[in-house]
Motif scaffolding. Structure first.
Motif, mmCIF file in Angstrom:
data_model
loop_
_atom_site.group_PDB
_atom_site.id
_atom_site.type_symbol
_atom_site.label_atom_id
_atom_site.label_comp_id
_atom_site.label_asym_id
_atom_site.label_seq_id
_atom_site.Cartn_x
_atom_site.Cartn_y
_atom_site.Cartn_z
ATOM 1 N N ASP A 87 1.774 -14.165 24.427
ATOM 2 C CA ASP A 87 0.850 -14.658 23.475
ATOM 3 C C ASP A 87 0.175 -15.311 24.489
ATOM 4 O OD1 ASP A 87 0.989 -16.563 20.072
ATOM 5 O OD2 ASP A 87 -0.409 -16.616 21.585
ATOM 6 N N PRO A 109 9.614 -33.260 29.352
ATOM 7 C CA PRO A 109 9.693 -34.188 28.443
ATOM 8 C C PRO A 109 11.755 -33.620 28.186
ATOM 9 C CG PRO A 109 7.524 -32.985 27.821
ATOM 10 C CD PRO A 109 7.857 -32.545 29.257
ATOM 11 N N TYR A 135 11.191 -35.694 21.431
ATOM 12 C CA TYR A 135 11.077 -35.702 22.983
ATOM 13 C C TYR A 135 11.155 -36.999 23.692
ATOM 14 C CZ TYR A 135 11.168 -30.316 23.045
ATOM 15 O OH TYR A 135 12.400 -28.933 23.472
ATOM 16 N N LEU A 177 10.905 -31.734 16.091
ATOM 17 C CA LEU A 177 11.253 -31.547 17.548
ATOM 18 C C LEU A 177 11.055 -33.513 17.905
ATOM 19 C CD1 LEU A 177 10.494 -29.244 17.583
ATOM 20 C CD2 LEU A 177 12.681 -29.209 19.499
ATOM 21 N N TYR A 203 2.877 -18.023 26.483
ATOM 22 C CA TYR A 203 4.563 -17.212 25.663
ATOM 23 C C TYR A 203 4.928 -16.396 25.726
ATOM 24 C CZ TYR A 203 7.951 -16.695 22.201
ATOM 25 O OH TYR A 203 9.356 -15.477 22.030
ATOM 26 N N PHE A 251 -0.453 -26.146 23.877
ATOM 27 C CA PHE A 251 0.304 -24.926 24.330
ATOM 28 C C PHE A 251 -0.710 -23.889 25.262
ATOM 29 C CE2 PHE A 251 2.355 -21.023 23.192
ATOM 30 C CZ PHE A 251 1.848 -20.223 22.579
ATOM 31 N N TYR A 282 10.729 -26.786 11.775
ATOM 32 C CA TYR A 282 10.925 -27.422 12.495
ATOM 33 C C TYR A 282 10.224 -27.878 13.336
ATOM 34 C CZ TYR A 282 14.203 -26.508 16.461
ATOM 35 O OH TYR A 282 15.379 -26.537 17.091
ATOM 36 N N TYR A 309 7.164 -20.902 28.313
ATOM 37 C CA TYR A 309 6.385 -21.416 27.596
ATOM 38 C C TYR A 309 6.049 -22.180 28.398
ATOM 39 C CZ TYR A 309 9.527 -20.937 23.354
ATOM 40 O OH TYR A 309 10.970 -20.778 22.776
ATOM 41 N N GLY A 341 6.443 -21.704 14.280
ATOM 42 C CA GLY A 341 7.320 -20.021 14.852
ATOM 43 C C GLY A 341 7.524 -20.394 16.380
ATOM 44 N N GLY A 362 13.251 -17.948 21.788
ATOM 45 C CA GLY A 362 12.064 -18.303 21.271
ATOM 46 C C GLY A 362 11.787 -18.849 19.990
ATOM 47 N N LEU A 363 12.300 -18.330 19.200
ATOM 48 C CA LEU A 363 11.652 -18.679 17.735
ATOM 49 C C LEU A 363 12.810 -19.832 17.267
ATOM 50 C CD1 LEU A 363 9.500 -17.837 15.396
ATOM 51 C CD2 LEU A 363 11.720 -16.522 14.722
ATOM 52 N N LYS A 364 12.159 -21.144 16.728
ATOM 53 C CA LYS A 364 12.620 -22.364 15.993
ATOM 54 C C LYS A 364 13.908 -23.504 17.216
ATOM 55 C CE LYS A 364 11.282 -21.808 11.426
ATOM 56 N NZ LYS A 364 10.404 -20.311 11.759
ATOM 57 N N GLU A 365 13.422 -23.216 18.301
ATOM 58 C CA GLU A 365 14.713 -23.575 19.363
ATOM 59 C C GLU A 365 14.350 -24.877 20.044
ATOM 60 O OE1 GLU A 365 15.367 -19.949 21.787
ATOM 61 O OE2 GLU A 365 17.012 -19.980 21.154
ATOM 62 N N THR A 366 15.340 -25.229 20.845
ATOM 63 C CA THR A 366 14.821 -26.336 21.686
ATOM 64 C C THR A 366 14.719 -25.678 22.761
ATOM 65 O OG1 THR A 366 16.421 -27.462 20.780
ATOM 66 C CG2 THR A 366 15.285 -28.168 22.918
ATOM 67 N N GLN A 367 12.814 -26.528 22.928
ATOM 68 C CA GLN A 367 12.656 -26.115 24.530
ATOM 69 C C GLN A 367 13.183 -27.128 25.313
ATOM 70 O OE1 GLN A 367 7.677 -24.859 23.521
ATOM 71 N NE2 GLN A 367 9.277 -24.133 21.825
ATOM 72 N N TYR A 368 12.950 -26.336 26.676
ATOM 73 C CA TYR A 368 13.056 -27.467 27.633
ATOM 74 C C TYR A 368 12.563 -26.958 28.696
ATOM 75 C CZ TYR A 368 18.236 -26.901 25.281
ATOM 76 O OH TYR A 368 18.429 -27.218 24.653
ATOM 77 N N PHE A 369 12.233 -28.286 29.320
ATOM 78 C CA PHE A 369 10.542 -28.383 30.225
ATOM 79 C C PHE A 369 10.908 -28.492 31.530
ATOM 80 C CE2 PHE A 369 6.675 -28.438 26.864
ATOM 81 C CZ PHE A 369 7.541 -29.203 26.371
ATOM 82 N N TYR A 402 2.579 -25.128 29.107
ATOM 83 C CA TYR A 402 1.790 -26.434 28.101
ATOM 84 C C TYR A 402 0.827 -26.711 28.909
ATOM 85 C CZ TYR A 402 5.218 -25.231 23.977
ATOM 86 O OH TYR A 402 5.578 -25.218 22.708
#
Lengths: 110, 114
Positions: free
Chosen positions: B56, A44, A36, A34, B48, B45, A32, B33, A95, B98-105, B35
């Motif tokens: 994690d 980002p 940003y 992406l 999580y 990273f 996967y 998350y 993951g 959580g899994l294989k998604e867009t993360q918004y910062f 970072y």
């Protein structure tokens, strides 16, 4: 060790032309990906993503291409606009944690 | 709705002091998350959280770093006995599951250790 690499620290493009930002990865488990965009003093902002089952994803002026055999992806911006000037980060995931490149600073000149 | 928020936006501290950074994720997002981005580097990273599961912590650079999250809401990242190499932008992100998604910062906390 850097698993995601953006080998061009900077890129300058004229307004209206195509911007091509490149990214290479080493981990074959990444599935996967992406892109940003980041402005100074901001977090980002998500642009576009692609799953490894595809080789292209398009959203307006932004298109991401994935070449799994070469472990390479690219972001095309057409046409480029001055407001696109920012740092662009490529990220990859196997993951949930995202692995980021160091970024490419894009400057779009009028 | 509101995005991810972080506080403080900037923090200057002396070497050896403890600091606490706060993150408010997007409402309804179960995944959170942390970072960090050191100068000239990509984002690294750190940790999580997913719902009530054990976090994690594999990205935490040393035992001076710890983080907590209350349910599916606020998270705090604590750095004890700060060192100059801890100077960085600390970014928090959230995603729906959580899994294989867009993360918004969030906008990040700029930490400078003198």
């Amino acid at each position: 060790d850097q698993q995601v690499k953006q080998n061009s620290p900077s890129l300058s493009v004229q307004e209206g032309r195509i911007s091509i930002l490149n990214c290479d990865y080493t981990n074959s488990m990444f599935d996967y990906f992406l892109w940003y965009k980041k402005y100074p003093a901001e977090g980002p902002t998500f642009l576009i993503s692609i799953s490894s089952i595809k080789d292209k994803n398009e959203d307006g002026r932004f298109t991401v291409f994935l070449n799994k055999s070469a472990k390479h992806l690219s972001l095309h911006i057409v046409p480029s606009q001055p407001g696109d000037s920012a740092v662009y980060f490529c990220a990859a995931s196997a993951g949930y944690a995202l692995n980021f490149g160091k970024g490419t600073s894009l400057l779009v000149t009028p | 709705g509101a995005g991810v928020s972080q506080s403080p936006s900037n923090k200057v501290t002396e070497k050896g002091k403890d600091v606490e950074l706060r993150c408010d994720p997007i409402s309804g997002h179960t995944a959170l998350y942390w970072y960090r981005q050191r100068l000239g580097q990509g984002l690294e990273f750190l940790i999580y959280f997913q719902g009530n599961s054990a976090p994690d912590k594999s990205g935490l650079p040393s035992d001076r770093f710890s983080a907590e999250r209350t349910g599916e809401s606020v998270s705090t990242l604590t750095i004890q006995r700060t060192q100059q190499e801890d100077s960085a932008v600390y970014l928090c992100a959230s995603s729906p599951r959580g899994l294989k998604e867009t993360q918004y910062f969030g906008p990040g906390t700029r930490l400078l250790v003198l």
